[in-house]
Design an enzyme around this catalytic site. Structure first.
Site, PDB file in Angstrom:
ATOM      1  CG  ASN A 426      -1.719   1.287   1.348  1.00  0.00           C
ATOM      2  OD1 ASN A 426      -2.624   1.509   0.543  1.00  0.00           O
ATOM      3  ND2 ASN A 426      -1.421   2.126   2.331  1.00  0.00           N
ATOM      4  CD  GLU A 427      -1.179   5.539   1.120  1.00  0.00           C
ATOM      5  OE1 GLU A 427      -0.412   5.880   2.045  1.00  0.00           O
ATOM      6  OE2 GLU A 427      -2.370   5.875   1.073  1.00  0.00           O
ATOM      7  CG  ASN A 428       4.273  -0.452  -1.704  1.00  0.00           C
ATOM      8  OD1 ASN A 428       3.237  -0.957  -2.107  1.00  0.00           O
ATOM      9  ND2 ASN A 428       4.829  -0.780  -0.543  1.00  0.00           N
TER      10      ASN A 428
END
Length: 821
Positions: A426-428
C-alpha cells in the site's frame, strides 16, 4: 427474524472457530496475567523470588486480561506520543498434557511487533511481525523446568511463562512508522495453550473450485504435518459434508514421508451448492490422522465459488456481474485499541453487512481469524494484504519479513472462500525511511512478491493500491482517487475513474471519502467547493493530509461536517450505479481509527473518515450507504444528532431522507408536505428531499416510507434558531444526564449577548478533580478531553465513582468554567 439470523451466525462462527484450532485441546489463556509497560534488565526480573512487603520490590506489575494492547488509551491521548517500546507479560500455568508423548504449544493469534517467549529463564521462541499467527513449542523447556527445585518450591508445581513484546520504531521492519495508523504493542489477539499428539496437522490446505456455470466443482486437499518425533507413516481419513450436514464424499489414504507437504485428495463434485454474498453456503471437510502417536482430528470449511475480474471490465461472481460494495477495516476500537473482543468484532462485521457491504479490504495487514471466519459466514469478500506500507524499501532483513508475512498470510487464510485478493502493498510510492528511494528496486521486489503470491496460491488475484510505477505488475490495481477531499470536487469522481480505468488491465477503486467530525453539521456544507479547482487530478499527494498550507482542498478548507460527507458519499454512490464497467469500490474506512500522524485533527490522533465512530456510534453517512446498498426497507431523516438548526425566520430549509423505499411522505409539525418518489440519479438524497419552513423554536419532522407492504417511519425533534450570533465570548457547562454512576456534561459557547454560536469550532479542554474520572482517551467526539466543538458545543462523560467531582472546561481566549457533580 434479524436477531435469529445473528444468533445463528454467531453459533456457526463459534463452532467453526473452535474447530479450526488444534482440535485435540486448546485453551484461551485470558486470565491471571501481570503486565509491565517498560523493559526489564532480563527475564530473571520476571521470575525471581520476591519477599512479600519488601519496599524495594520494583518494578510494579499490574493485573490484566488477554487479549491486551499496550496502547489501549495512549494511542489517542492528546498530550503524549503513544508508547513504542518493550513491555512484559507474565503468568504461571498448570501444564497437564494428557499425552505424555505429545507436544505442548503456545499458539499466538497476533502479538506486536517483536515477541520473545520464556519458560522460566529459557528463551523458547522469538517472532517478528505483529499480525500473523505462530506457535512456540514449550514441551522440552517445560519438561526440563519440572525437574528443578524452583518448580517444586518457588512455583509450587506451576510453570512460569514470561513474554516480552516490543513495538519500538525500527526502519528495517514493516509496516513503516510513516504509515497512517498506530503500530501497536502487546498480546492483542488470543493466546492459546494447545496440546497435540506427537504427529499433528500443521496446516490443511483445501482448495474448492467451480466453473463459472456452477456445473462442476473440484476439491483439492493437501496437508503439512507437525512431526518433531519423525514418525514415518500414518493413515488419513477425510469426508466432505454439504452445508446441510450431509456427507457427500469420503476417502481414506495411507501416507508416508510426513515431513513435506502431501497431496491427500482430489475430488470432483457435480453442481455444488455455491458460496455467494447473499447465500454464503459452506461445505465442511472433516479429517482424522491415525498414527502410532494416536489420533488427531480436525475440520475446515470451504466454499465453492468462481471469481473473475474481467480485463477492462467488471467483477463476476459465479458467472454474473457483481458490483463490489466495499469498505475497509483496521483492528482498532475505543478503550482497547487493537485488543478487540470477539463480541466487538462480531458486532462490527454485522454492522457492515447490515450497511450493505459485500466486500472489504483489510487495511493494511493480516487480521484476526475471527474476522475472516465472519466474512465467510456473512458473505463479505476480502482483499487482505501484507503491511508493506509506505517508507520505501529496506534491506534483506526487511525483505525477508515481507516474504515471510506474505507466505504466512496466504497459507494461514488459504481456505477462506471470502478471500479473492492478496494485497502486496500500500502506497509504496511514499518515500522517507531510507536515504535511497529507487523505483526500479521497488519494482523488482514487487515482482518477486507478486510471483511468490501466485506460486503459493494461483487461484486468487494480486493487487496493490497507489503505486503507479508498479501498476502493471499486479493483477488488479487501485489508483489514488479522492475526489472532493484531497483534490478536486466530488463531481470529478466519474471522470477521474474513467481516466484511471483506461490505464490498467483491471481497475478497483479502494479508498475514497473524507473526514467528518461526528456531531458537527452545517447549513451550507458545500461552501468550500467554490475555492476548489475542478476538472483536474483527484489523487492524494504529499502534504494533502496536512491542515496547513498548499493548494485549496476540502481536507484543509472544508468544514469537516457530517453534512458535507453525506453529500460526497451520496454523489459517489449515485454515480457508481451508472458505471457498468466498474468492478467496485471500497470506502475508506468503516470506522474511525487512531493514527500518530494526525495530532491536529478535531479529535486528536484520529483518522475521522469512518461512517461510524471508534465506539460504533453511527454517523449519518451510515444511512446513506444503506439507502443505496440494502434491500431491507429503511428510512432515515438526516440530522438526528443535530439538536439546533439555524437560519432566517420564514426561510425554507432542506430536509433530506435517505431511504431505499420507492416513495416517502414527509411531515413537519404534524403537517404533510407531500410524497416524493425515489430516483437514484436525482441528487441529493435520490430525490427524497423537501424544502420546509421551520418554526422558530421546537420542530418535529417525521417520514413515512413504504416498500411493498412494509411501512417504515422515522421521527425526531430539534430547535430552530433565528437569532444571529457574533464570536464566542463565554461558555456554560451543565450536567445533562446521569445513569449508572456516569454523568454526561455539555459545554456550550455563547456570544456576548447570550446567543449560542452554532458554527463555533473552538478547541475545548475538559479537566476534572475529585473522586470521579473523565471517560476520555476514547478517540470519539464525546470521549476526548481535548476536542474541537461541534455546532458550538461539546460533551464528555464522567465516571462518578459514587463521589464528588468538579469538572472544568477551558478554551483559549475564554474564561474557564466549572460545574460540580
Amino acid at each position: 427474524m434479524m436477531l435469529k439470523n445473528i444468533k445463528y451466525i454467531i453459533t456457526i462462527s463459534l463452532l467453526f472457530y473452535s474447530s479450526l484450532l488444534f482440535s485435540q485441546q486448546s485453551i484461551h489463556l485470558n486470565n491471571n496475567w501481570e503486565f509491565l509497560k517498560q523493559d526489564l534488565g532480563g527475564v530473571w526480573e520476571a521470575v525471581r523470588p520476591v519477599t512479600m512487603g519488601n519496599p524495594e520490590s520494583v518494578p510494579l506489575w499490574q493485573k490484566v486480561s488477554l487479549p491486551h494492547c499496550v496502547n489501549a488509551e495512549d494511542a489517542v491521548d492528546p498530550d503524549v506520543n503513544y508508547y513504542q517500546g518493550q513491555s512484559w507479560y507474565r503468568t504461571q500455568l498448570t501444564i497437564d498434557n494428557p499425552d505424555q508423548a505429545g507436544r505442548t504449544l503456545l499458539h499466538f493469534e497476533g502479538a506486536g511487533q517483536k515477541t520473545e517467549v520464556y519458560v522460566y529463564t529459557t528463551k523458547v521462541a522469538t517472532h517478528v511481525g505483529g499480525y500473523d499467527e505462530w506457535t512456540a513449542d514449550i514441551t522440552d523447556a517445560v519438561a526440563a523446568f519440572k525437574k528443578t527445585e524452583a518448580f517444586k518450591k518457588q512455583f509450587k508445581g506451576k510453570i512460569p511463562v514470561s513474554i516480552r513484546t516490543d513495538n519500538s520504531r525500527d526502519l528495517e521492519m514493516i509496516p513503516s512508522d510513516l504509515a497512517d495508523f498506530n503500530i501497536y504493542g502487546g498480546i492483542y489477539r488470543y493466546l492459546n495453550l494447545v496440546y497435540v499428539p506427537a504427529l499433528s496437522v500443521d496446516k490443511m490446505f483445501a482448495k474448492a473450485e467451480v466453473d463459472a456455470a456452477g456445473k462442476l466443482g473440484k476439491l483439492t486437499v493437501k496437508a503439512r504435518f507437525y512431526n518433531p518425533a519423525g514418525i514415518n507413516d500414518a493413515t488419513v481419513k477425510l469426508k466432505l459434508m454439504d452445508p446441510a450436514g450431509k456427507i457427500v464424499a469420503g476417502t481414506e489414504k495411507k501416507i508416508n514421508g510426513l515431513n513435506t507437504d502431501l497431496d491427500l485428495w482430489n475430488f470432483e463434485l457435480k453442481k455444488p451448492i455455491l458460496w455467494t454474498t447473499d447465500q454464503p453456503k459452506q461445505y465442511r471437510l472433516i479429517y482424522e490422522v491415525i498414527s502410532s502417536a494416536g489420533n488427531y482430528k480436525g475440520a475446515e470449511k470451504v466454499g465453492f465459488r468462481n471469481i473473475n475480474f474481467v480485463e477492462k471490465g467488471p467483477f463476476m461472481l459465479n458467472g454474473k456481474r457483481l458490483l463490489l460494495r466495499g469498505t475497509h477495516r483496521h483492528e482498532d476500537h475505543a478503550g482497547v485499541a487493537a485488543a478487540m473482543t470477539e463480541d466487538m468484532i462480531r458486532e462490527e462485521m454485522q454492522m457492515m453487512k447490515d450497511m450493505g457491504v459485500n466486500f472489504i479490504r483489510l487495511g493494511h495487514y493480516q487480521q484476526s481469524r475471527i474476522v475472516l471466519n465472519l466474512c465467510d459466514s456473512l458473505g463479505i469478500m476480502v482483499w487482505e494484504e501484507i503491511p508493506w506500507c509506505r517508507g520505501g524499501l529496506g534491506g534483506e532483513v526487511y525483505k525477508q519479513q515481507a516474504r515471510r508475512m506474505l507466505t504466512n498470510m496466504v497459507e494461514q487464510h488459504y481456505n477462506h472462500p471470502s478471500i479473492i485478493i492478496w494485497g502486496m502493498g500500500n502506497e509504496n510510492d511514499w518515500p522517507g525511511d531510507f536515504p535511497e528511494f529507487d523505483k526500479e528496486k521497488i519494482r523488482t521486489f514487487m515482482k518477486e512478491l507478486n510471483d511468490l503470491s501466485h506460486k503459493l496460491d494461483a487461484s486468487r488475484y494480486t493487487a496493490i493500491r497507489r503505486c503507479d510505477f508498479c501498476s502493471d505488475i499486479v493483477d488488479v490495481y487501485s489508483p489514488s482517487i479522492w475526489a472532493g477531499w484531497y483534490r478536486g470536487a466530488y463531481t470529478d469522481y466519474k471522470k477521474s475513474s474513467e481516466e484511471e480505468f483506461a490505464k490498467v488491465k483491471r481497475f478497483l477503486h479502494a479508498e475514497w471519502g473524507g473526514d467528518s467530525h461526528a456531531l458537527r453539521h452545517s447549513e451550507n456544507p458545500d461552501k468550500a467547493l467554490s475555492k476548489i479547482k475542478t476538472g483536474g487530478s483527484t489523487d492524494e499527494r504529499a502534504g494533502d493530509a496536512s491542515l496547513y498550507g498548499g493548494a485549496a482542498r476540502i481536507s484543509k478548507d472544508g468544514d469537516w461536517s457530517e453534512s458535507y460527507i453525506t453529500n460526497l458519499i451520496d454523489w459517489h454512490l449515485k454515480e457508481q450505479e451508472t458505471m457498468p464497467w466498474l468492478s467496485g469500490s471500497a470506502y475508506w474506512p468503516f470506522k474511525d481509527f487512531s493514527t500518530p500522524v494526525r495530532p491536529d485533527n478535531p479529535v486528536p490522533y484520529m483518522n475521522q473518515k469512518g461512517v461510524v465512530e471508534r465506539d460504533f456510534t453511527k454517523k449519518e453517512a451510515y444511512y446513506v450507504f444503506q439507502s443505496y446498498w440494502t434491500e431491507k426497507p429503511m428510512a432515515h431523516i438526516y440530522g438526528h444528532s443535530w439538536p439546533v438548526r439555524w437560519g432566517d425566520e420564514g426561510e425554507e430549509k432542506m430536509v433530506k431522507v435517505y431511504s431505499n423505499c420507492p416513495e416517502a411522505e414527509l411531515f413537519l409539525n404534524g403537517k404533510s408536505f407531500g410524497s416524493k418518489k425515489r430516483n437514484s440519479q436525482d441528487y441529493p438524497a435520490a430525490g427524497l428531499r423537501w424544502n420546509l419552513p421551520f418554526a422558530k423554536g421546537k420542530n418535529t419532522v417525521k417520514v413515512i416510507a413504504k416498500k411493498g407492504k412494509e411501512v417504515i417511519t422515522d421521527e425526531f425533534e430539534f430547535n430552530y434558531q433565528t437569532e444571529k450570533w457574533t464570536k464566542p465570548a463565554k461558555m456554560e457547562l451543565t450536567k445533562i444526564a446521569e445513569k449508572d454512576d456516569v454523568a454526561t456534561v455539555e459545554v456550550k459557547l455563547y456570544d456576548s449577548k447570550g446567543v449560542q454560536c452554532l458554527d463555533a469550532i473552538n478547541w475545548i479542554n475538559f479537566g476534572l478533580t475529585g473522586d470521579g474520572k473523565l471517560i476520555d482517551n476514547q478517540g470519539t467526539s464525546s470521549g476526548s478531553r481535548k476536542v474541537q466543538a461541534y455546532n458550538g458545543r461539546a460533551i464528555i462523560k464522567v465516571k462518578l465513582n459514587k463521589g464528588k467531582s468538579i469538572v472544568s472546561v477551558g478554551s483559549e481566549g475564554l474564561s474557564t468554567v466549572f460545574t460540580s457533580l
